[in-house]
Design an enzyme around this catalytic site. Sequence first.
Site: not given
Length: 360
Positions: A242-243
């Site tokens: 997740k970014q």
Amino acid sequence: MTATLFKPGSIESYLGEEAENLLTYKAKVPQSLVHLPGNDFIDRIFAQSDRNAQVLRSLQQIYSTGRLANTGYISILPVDQGIEHSAAASFAPNPIYFDPENIIKLAIEGGCNALATTLGVLGMMSRKYAHRIPFLVKLNHSELLTYPNTADQIMFASVEQAWNLGAVAVGATIYFGSSESNRQIQEVSKAFARAHELGMATVLWCYLRNDIFKQDKDYHLAADLTGQANHLGVTIEADIIKQKLPECNHGYEAVAKASNQKYGRTDEKVYTELSSDHPIDLTRYQVLNCYAGRSGLINSGGASGKNDFAEAVRTAVINKRAGGCGLISGRKTFQRPLEEGVKLFHLIQDVYLSSQITIA
């Protein structure tokens, strides 16, 4: 496949003046260099890894749930904000979500692949819902009650607790670049190894955190720095990264200039051949750093505001066209009436279901 809600021209209307640029742009790095999502993603990518049979089953359960089932794309509701941003700041706009059951109902009615939230939320309702939607326990958090506030991620739950309540995955955050990052890397690496032993998938919030990253631009969102954070994340075997969606580049240069000393290492080709200022190129560089897409990249939805629906469509379009595998959207969905939150989730999912949105 689930029918999309889009009507002709509606994607363009949400994207506004950016529509043509985002929908027709050809990425600088060709799609042939990345492993793209698809209905065979687990068989094609993870079946040849060191993940055991139980992990493969857990990953398949995530990828086979909700409106995006068996497409290779995922839509996740994250509600760790009750700790990360305080319960008041998170739930006062819509107090029904102080009740854990309503959080789970939103994920189910929203057609999500999984629900990512705290040990307490999932533990309180596990016997009623663990078999209805994949649970992802967020193991660590940054709490804001200690004075003075500090930016650190500390363990709130164990991998064994997540397994006992029926979770198929665990998640964690590392603040790369922070003074506590070395400890966090070791803690999370150990937790992820144990999760894989028990048959659970792993999701890592690969966030940057250091005041030096805030200069003329917010380089917490720089493609080169977030890309390296992603690479560190897949190194400790995060199955999904997740970014935040990148908004700029040249983070290494900016930090070196601000600190007046050498910082990190990069290569000029990152900026001339592997990316550009275009958001799809910036995001594709993030995908490249996720072992060229072998670990799926999901971008976060960000804070709620006045243009949530348009912003959600834009982020989904960029993520999909760059080769990412989905969105994880929290405050934009739960800080509004449930019906609107469901509508927003369906809108995001429709981007991934739409044949109009192709890989750049």
